[in-house]
Design an enzyme around this catalytic site. Structure first.
Site, PDB file in Angstrom:
ATOM      1  N   LYS A 205      28.735   7.435   5.663  1.00  0.00           N
ATOM      2  CA  LYS A 205      28.661   5.986   5.482  1.00  0.00           C
ATOM      3  C   LYS A 205      27.196   5.590   5.532  1.00  0.00           C
ATOM      4  O   LYS A 205      26.508   5.812   6.535  1.00  0.00           O
ATOM      5  CB  LYS A 205      29.451   5.284   6.582  1.00  0.00           C
ATOM      6  CG  LYS A 205      29.324   3.768   6.487  1.00  0.00           C
ATOM      7  CD  LYS A 205      30.232   3.062   7.459  1.00  0.00           C
ATOM      8  CE  LYS A 205      30.028   1.558   7.358  1.00  0.00           C
ATOM      9  NZ  LYS A 205      30.883   0.822   8.284  1.00  0.00           N
ATOM     10  N   LYS A 258      30.966   6.452   1.406  1.00  0.00           N
ATOM     11  CA  LYS A 258      30.915   5.000   1.249  1.00  0.00           C
ATOM     12  C   LYS A 258      29.484   4.522   1.220  1.00  0.00           C
ATOM     13  O   LYS A 258      28.718   4.927   2.085  1.00  0.00           O
ATOM     14  CB  LYS A 258      31.658   4.384   2.431  1.00  0.00           C
ATOM     15  CG  LYS A 258      31.579   2.887   2.522  1.00  0.00           C
ATOM     16  CD  LYS A 258      32.182   2.440   3.820  1.00  0.00           C
ATOM     17  CE  LYS A 258      31.980   0.940   3.918  1.00  0.00           C
ATOM     18  NZ  LYS A 258      32.318   0.414   5.192  1.00  0.00           N
TER      19      LYS A 258
HETATM   20  C1  PBG Z   1      32.759  -1.959   9.698  1.00  0.00           C
HETATM   21  C2  PBG Z   1      32.909  -1.791   8.231  1.00  0.00           C
HETATM   22  C3  PBG Z   1      32.072  -2.270   7.195  1.00  0.00           C
HETATM   23  C4  PBG Z   1      32.730  -1.971   6.003  1.00  0.00           C
HETATM   24  C5  PBG Z   1      33.911  -1.297   6.333  1.00  0.00           C
HETATM   25  N1  PBG Z   1      33.996  -1.177   7.718  1.00  0.00           N
HETATM   26  C6  PBG Z   1      30.816  -3.056   7.233  1.00  0.00           C
HETATM   27  C7  PBG Z   1      29.627  -2.573   7.935  1.00  0.00           C
HETATM   28  O1  PBG Z   1      29.518  -1.407   8.324  1.00  0.00           O
HETATM   29  O2  PBG Z   1      28.749  -3.412   8.155  1.00  0.00           O
HETATM   30  C8  PBG Z   1      32.251  -2.366   4.641  1.00  0.00           C
HETATM   31  C9  PBG Z   1      33.301  -2.461   3.580  1.00  0.00           C
HETATM   32  C10 PBG Z   1      32.906  -3.225   2.370  1.00  0.00           C
HETATM   33  O3  PBG Z   1      31.741  -3.630   2.172  1.00  0.00           O
HETATM   34  O4  PBG Z   1      33.796  -3.447   1.536  1.00  0.00           O
HETATM   35  N2  PBG Z   1      31.977  -1.052  10.375  1.00  0.00           N
END
Ligand code: PBG
Length: 333
Positions: A205, A258
């Protein structure tokens, strides 16, 4: 005899022969996007009969639980196998430790119970990270100097997973990027007999600008600093292999990359490095870009969505989180 395009001599390969009509194209097609690949992320909120539009994500709403059930019914009808839930927590319930995340009767836990009761066949996935619940918007606990504390956060995340498991979730999806969280969650779930709850790990991520609309939806933008000390640097792909190895050793069932479209090389690398299923998250900003351009008439939104998702599969993803899941299911039937 000289070989020319008009007077060919074998071996002379003309790749266009395999593209000459739709029947031949169908036969040689390497990748197929199917409805069974899709996971639909949804935002939930308190109240009833609420469909609160998220302006940066056209077609996406914060749904009260009665409306969530209607959405779920549609998913089952279309054959979409899974839904991923993200709670929009009222400001008054947010605090520095995200204590609402372990409330057995919290919004998310109620949503899980309701969905599993009404649609047992629908796979319900919940996120593990503190950001929707903390007043600072970070995914872990914060120390006195503003540092994101790794090991103290693990216990909080594991407890959060346990409460979600007790509510009946099928998969927990740790998105916090703390080191060792998959192992901590697996151990806690197993100690409590939840051997069947899967861990769908946000393995690679990245610290991405493409999460902007999601943070609008939850009011979860960090109140100070950024997430670069825990989310990955977009410059790095070898590091994703380290994360994948660790998550696999710690007991993850599915590894996620992601965002998706800007990280196809990472998806391909993980695909080659592991035998576990790979998922990809077409995040809020990816969806918003396509929808915004489509609304302006600057590109064909449906085609752009289909092409993006197909290419994410071609790179090696087995499944995709996408805010366009119902539209896509209707298009590809
Ligand atoms: C929470 C999380 C996020 C997303 C999914 N889980 C945001 C972040 O890490 O700030 C993003 C998903 C999206 O942008 O569609 N940790």
């Amino acid at each position: 005899m000289t070989i020319t395009a008009t007077n060919p001599t074998p071996p002379y390969h003309r790749p266009r022969r395999n593209r000459k009509n739709s029947a031949v194209r169908a036969l040689v097609e390497e990748t197929k996007l199917t409805t069974s690949d899709l996971i639909y992320p949804q935002f939930i909120t308190e109240g009833s009969n609420i469909r609160d539009p998220i302006h940066s994500m056209p077609g996406i709403y914060r749904l009260s639980l009665d409306q969530l059930l209607k959405e779920a019914e549609r998913l089952v009808e279309f054959g979409i196998p899974a839904i991923a839930l993200f709670p929009a927590i009222p400001k008054e319930l947010k605090d520095s430790t995200g204590s609402e995340s372990v409330n057995p009767d919290g919004l998310l836990q109620r949503a899980v119970r309701l969905l599993k009761k009404s649609f047992p066949q629908l796979c319900v996935i919940t996120d593990i990270a503190l950001d929707p619940y903390t007043n600072h918007g970070h995914d872990g606990l914060v120390g006195d100097n503003g540092e994101i504390l790794n090991d103290p956060s693990l216990e909080a995340l594991a407890q959060m997973a346990l409460v979600q498991a007790e509510a009946g979730v099928d998969m927990v999806a740790p998105s916090d990027m703390m080191d060792g969280r998959v192992g901590a969650i697996r151990a806690t779930l197993d100690q409590n007999g939840y051997f069947d709850v899967s861990i769908h790990a946000y393995t690679a991520k990245y610290a991405s600008a493409f999460y902007g609309p999601f943070r609008d939806a939850l009011g979860s933008a960090p109140s100070f600093g950024d997430k670069k000390t825990y989310q990955m640097n977009p410059a790095n792909s070898r590091e994703a292999l380290i994360e994948a190895r660790l998550d696999e050793m710690e007991g993850a069932d599915i590894l996620m990359v992601k965002p998706a479209l800007a990280y196809l090389d990472v998806i391909a690398k993980l695909r080659a490095a592991t035998s576990l299923p790979i998922s990809a998250y077409q995040v809020s900003g990816e969806y918003a870009m396509i929808m915004a351009a489509a609304q302006n008439g600057w590109l064909d939104g449906e085609s752009a969505l289909l092409e993006s998702l197909l290419c994410i599969k071609r790179a090696g993803a087995d499944m995709i989180f996408t805010y366009a899941a119902p539209e896509i299911a209707q298009l590809i039937g």
